[in-house]
Design an enzyme around this catalytic site. Sequence first.
Site: not given
Length: 263
Positions: A42, A63-64, A171, A175, A206
């Site tokens: 993470d 950081d991906v 967003y 996705k 979440t």
Amino acid sequence: MTTAQQRRFEGRVALVTGAASGIGAAAARQLAAEGARVHVVDLAEEAARTVADGIGGVAHGVDVADPDAVRALFETVASEDGRVDVVVHAAGIDDPVAKGHIYEAAEKGEPVDVLSRLEDPTWRRIHAVNLDGTFHILREAVRTMRPIGGGAIVTIGSSAAFDTLVGYPHYASSKAAVHALSQSVAKEVIHFGIRVNTVAPGPVDTAMAARTPESVRKRMNDGSAFGYATAEQLSESICYLASDQASNVVGAVLLSNGGRFTV
């Protein structure tokens, strides 16, 4: 959980991104409970360490969106454990500012106006993490899994790719692209024994969802008899796709949205 399921990942090495909280943390805990050695990844390294300490795993702050950092991550894990058998890519971000605009419009009874106020850096960051990050993880996972003859990768998309929320174009598009990317890669890498599948959640309770204004939460939840899903419910779907029980499932996008809609 049946006896057969209790140790589905015995002896396997798993890497879970976005695992400091929410869906990623729930998946990391379930994988560990079922026998896997789990690497908890993470951007929030301290929070990742808390999760890792609780399951006997290893924490990594990454950081991906940074391809070099992702490459170094997989090299480190492969060096330490010799292999990566399961990858769950749950890292992702949303845009609380856009959610605020949606909330304001609902409160005033006005049309939503997000697009005209959406700045380039926000557009790019959403796609850098959600889409580019998925590409970086998929690429390095495949590079690491090919020498060992296979593995299972589960990416996290979103029901928003199908049932788009007004005012959330960045967003939703990120996705939708995750779904297409994952399915294209799935067709390519199954020949190397690597299975890629996607879970597309609806609203999940979440920390990310907690930033959604209540009026927007209500609109997002219309049509479901079950309300917001729990992270643990999502982890059950993720772990199924990552397990040998899903050995014939390749390139699937599994909707997990409480029946809000079907595709």
